[in-house]
Design a protein around this motif. Sequence first.
Motif, PDB file in Angstrom:
ATOM      1  N   ASP A 186       0.825  -1.209   0.000  1.00 36.36           N
ATOM      2  CA  ASP A 186       0.000   0.000   0.000  1.00 36.36           C
ATOM      3  C   ASP A 186       0.860   1.260   0.000  1.00 36.36           C
ATOM      4  O   ASP A 186       0.479   2.288  -0.575  1.00 36.36           O
ATOM      5  N   VAL A 187       2.062   1.171   0.621  1.00 34.40           N
ATOM      6  CA  VAL A 187       2.973   2.318   0.620  1.00 34.40           C
ATOM      7  C   VAL A 187       3.502   2.557  -0.787  1.00 34.40           C
ATOM      8  O   VAL A 187       3.587   3.702  -1.260  1.00 34.40           O
ATOM      9  N   ILE A 193       0.598   6.489  -6.951  1.00 35.44           N
ATOM     10  CA  ILE A 193      -0.519   7.414  -7.144  1.00 35.44           C
ATOM     11  C   ILE A 193      -0.047   8.865  -7.065  1.00 35.44           C
ATOM     12  O   ILE A 193      -0.530   9.738  -7.803  1.00 35.44           O
ATOM     13  N   ASP A 194       0.945   9.114  -6.197  1.00 37.44           N
ATOM     14  CA  ASP A 194       1.484  10.476  -6.048  1.00 37.44           C
ATOM     15  C   ASP A 194       2.377  10.872  -7.223  1.00 37.44           C
ATOM     16  O   ASP A 194       2.891  11.988  -7.265  1.00 37.44           O
ATOM     17  N   LEU A 199      12.302   4.800 -10.018  1.00 35.09           N
ATOM     18  CA  LEU A 199      13.550   5.154  -9.340  1.00 35.09           C
ATOM     19  C   LEU A 199      13.274   5.915  -8.056  1.00 35.09           C
ATOM     20  O   LEU A 199      13.905   5.656  -7.017  1.00 35.09           O
ATOM     21  N   GLN A 200      12.337   6.838  -8.101  1.00 34.29           N
ATOM     22  CA  GLN A 200      11.972   7.615  -6.905  1.00 34.29           C
ATOM     23  C   GLN A 200      11.356   6.709  -5.837  1.00 34.29           C
ATOM     24  O   GLN A 200      11.610   6.882  -4.644  1.00 34.29           O
ATOM     25  N   GLN A 201      10.543   5.749  -6.257  1.00 35.69           N
ATOM     26  CA  GLN A 201       9.959   4.789  -5.317  1.00 35.69           C
ATOM     27  C   GLN A 201      11.050   3.975  -4.625  1.00 35.69           C
ATOM     28  O   GLN A 201      10.994   3.744  -3.418  1.00 35.69           O
TER      29      GLN A 201
END
Length: 293
Positions: A186-187, A193-194, A199-201
């Motif tokens: 979920d994180v 979704i944001d 790469l950022q995740q």
Amino acid sequence: MNKTNKNLPYILLLAPALIGYVIFAIVPIFLSFFYSLTDFDGISSSYSFIGLNNYKTAFQDDRFFYSIKVTLLITVISCIVINVAALVLAMLLNSLRKLKGLFRLLVFYPQILSFVVVGFVWSYIYNYNTGVLNYVLQIMSLDSFMQDWLGDQQLVIFSIIFVIVWQSLGFYTVIYLAALQTVPQDVVEAATIDGASKLQQFKAVIFPLLSPSFTINWILCFISGLKTYDVVKVMTDGGPGFTTETIAFNIISQAFVSNKQGYASALAIILFLFVAAMSIVQVVYLRKREVEA
């Protein structure tokens, strides 16, 4: 029933393991320190106490300092490559939809082989005249890439590092894979979704959650690297010259080839203290980094 009687079953259960640990770990450490203060050759029953002379000799021995350099080179490079490759492999395996078990088995399989077996196999693969590697390069008309993989002083250390990485990769991949499966989806979905890229995740969500497993992998890999012996013994016997002689190899060579058990014990104590100090420093740093992440 008093407290001692209540704890007696637990004491009896722990006793065999504790006795074994004392006999095979604690006692040898104290014996090594004792013999490091002597000129014991490992054969004769008589020896003399010479104080810290063995330690003074060690810190004046160019061969010993060169073995430290070789050990650190093998350890640092192999640990970096192993952790990066293991993390990438773990993420790939974690994303598979089919044949997960098969690919995990293939990745982990080299880990079940001992370094002695792996060393012998890769010695034949690396052989300049009859080795598979040079044969494949030859039939592919890549003769210019054929090398004396274990005879060239510039290449031999990297040939050994590759074998260490190949054999060890599966173990560290499994640890990262287990950690990835605990990452809350979920994180990750919220980050998607944001508008966060893959790469950022990874940087902001996944890797911080993998920090404990990274700490474990790095420490285990670093300690293992500092104790490298068997693969070097089998593949190069420390050669050519002393090019691949690690600290552990130097210790065993001094003890059983040169019959300098006292001097070898001093080197072993230095290695023990060095490994302990490096482990403590890295654990403190990495744990602090986990908290910050």
